[in-house]
Write a protein that holds these residues in place. Structure first.
Motif, PDB file in Angstrom:
ATOM      1  N   ASP A 189       5.433 -31.890  43.009  1.00 36.15           N
ATOM      2  CA  ASP A 189       6.601 -30.914  43.300  1.00 36.15           C
ATOM      3  C   ASP A 189       7.621 -32.466  43.784  1.00 36.15           C
ATOM      4  O   ASP A 189       8.122 -32.597  44.779  1.00 36.15           O
ATOM      5  N   GLN A 190       7.461 -33.228  42.817  1.00 31.66           N
ATOM      6  CA  GLN A 190       8.104 -34.305  42.717  1.00 31.66           C
ATOM      7  C   GLN A 190       8.824 -33.805  41.110  1.00 31.66           C
ATOM      8  O   GLN A 190       9.999 -34.670  40.878  1.00 31.66           O
ATOM      9  N   LYS A 209      12.197 -32.205  38.459  1.00 38.94           N
ATOM     10  CA  LYS A 209      13.704 -31.329  39.407  1.00 38.94           C
ATOM     11  C   LYS A 209      13.940 -31.456  38.140  1.00 38.94           C
ATOM     12  O   LYS A 209      14.057 -31.673  37.173  1.00 38.94           O
TER      13      LYS A 209
END
Ligand code: PLP
Length: 285
Positions: free
Chosen positions: A13-14, A16
């Motif tokens: 989820d981190q 990018k």
């Protein structure tokens, strides 16, 4: 799950990537899927080689060396404790912060490299291997460079949905009357002991599994013929099967509602699967 993005190992989820990345805006990217059995990589060299070819065909800069890619694959297997599963790798052209059809200057635009794992316990004992899969035929309306493994997968996704809607597992694509390949695998038939599969060209993906399977088949004194075949010929074959990095060798038992042979997996495809898996486990790294 820990994933890899441009030099960093991060919680998923981190991780990018820019919204301007051409992979996101234009499907300007290539990928590979490598399987993992017993914590080891299957046919890594073949996948790395094809990735290099895909990038070269699209004038894309390599984000890492093959040695670095191997290291990243192994680190992800370790960090996520993958026993059986898949590693997805994607290289996109990146972005110069704008949207333009022309490629950005490769000197000032870094490609994006993303990898993640998918744990698939029992990957080599998938029920499909025992029962076989059923396919429908659909028209192949993809672009003309299917030998490049791009992330432009909308039509194959639609093909899978058409198969799902028809109550079967997959679709074989047909162009000018001849089978090209499955939505995510190469297609084969067997008649009188002879394995028939379309020859490699720009029309199909040059499967890494295909190459190994055909080599092993020839070594085992099986006859192999690389030529086009139709759905009608396939329906009258003794056996049919598909190959891919995740399906290995998987029997096909029905095409457009017509049973292949007795409608259950024959002898050759399951044997070829065994031979293939044995060799792959032996050469896994
Ligand atoms: N053909 C297509 C269209 C594919 O997407 C794939 C794999 O994803 C294959 C064939 C099989 O290639 P490989 O054996 O290298 O996985």
């Amino acid at each position: 799950r820990t994933v890899y993005v441009n030099g960093e190992y991060l919680p998923e989820d981190q991780a990018k990537v820019s919204i301007f990345d051409r992979g996101f805006l234009m499907a300007d990217g290539v990928y590979e899927v490598t399987s993992v059995l017993d914590g080891k990589l299957i046919a890594f060299d073949g996948h790395a080689e094809r990735l290099t070819r895909s990038m070269n065909e699209l004038d894309m800069r390599a984000p890492a060396t093959t040695e670095e890619l191997l290291e990243i694959h192994r680190e992800l297997v370790r960090l996520n404790d993958i026993k059986d599963g898949l590693i997805y790798l994607q290289v996109t052209r990146g972005s110069d912060g704008d949207r333009d059809f022309a490629f950005p200057d490769p000197e000032t635009t870094a490609p994006s490299l993303v990898l993640f794992t998918q744990s698939k316990p029992g990957l080599a004992n998938n029920p499909a291997a025992r029962d076989g899969i059923r396919v429908i035929s659909i028209e192949d309306i993809r672009w003309g460079r299917r030998d490049i493994k791009t992330v432009q997968l909308l039509y194959p996704s639609m093909g899978k949905m058409m198969a799902k809607k028809a109550g079967v597992e997959d679709a074989w694509m047909v162009e000018e009357g001849f089978v090209t390949e499955g939505t995510s695998n190469n297609a084969y038939i067997v008649k009188d002991g002879k394995i028939v599969t379309r020859e490699t060209s720009n029309d199909i993906l040059h499967g890494i599994t295909r190459k190994a399977v055909l080599e092993l088949a020839r070594e085992a004194q099986m006859q192999v013929e690389e030529r086009n075949f139709t759905i009608e010929e396939a329906q009258q074959a003794d056996e049919a099967f598909v190959t891919s990095a995740s399906a290995f060798v998987t029997p096909v038992v029905e095409i457009d509602g017509a049973k292949i042979g007795s409608g259950t997996p024959g002898k050759l495809a399951p044997r070829l699967r065994e031979i293939y898996l044995e060799e792959m486990r032996k050469t896994a790294i």
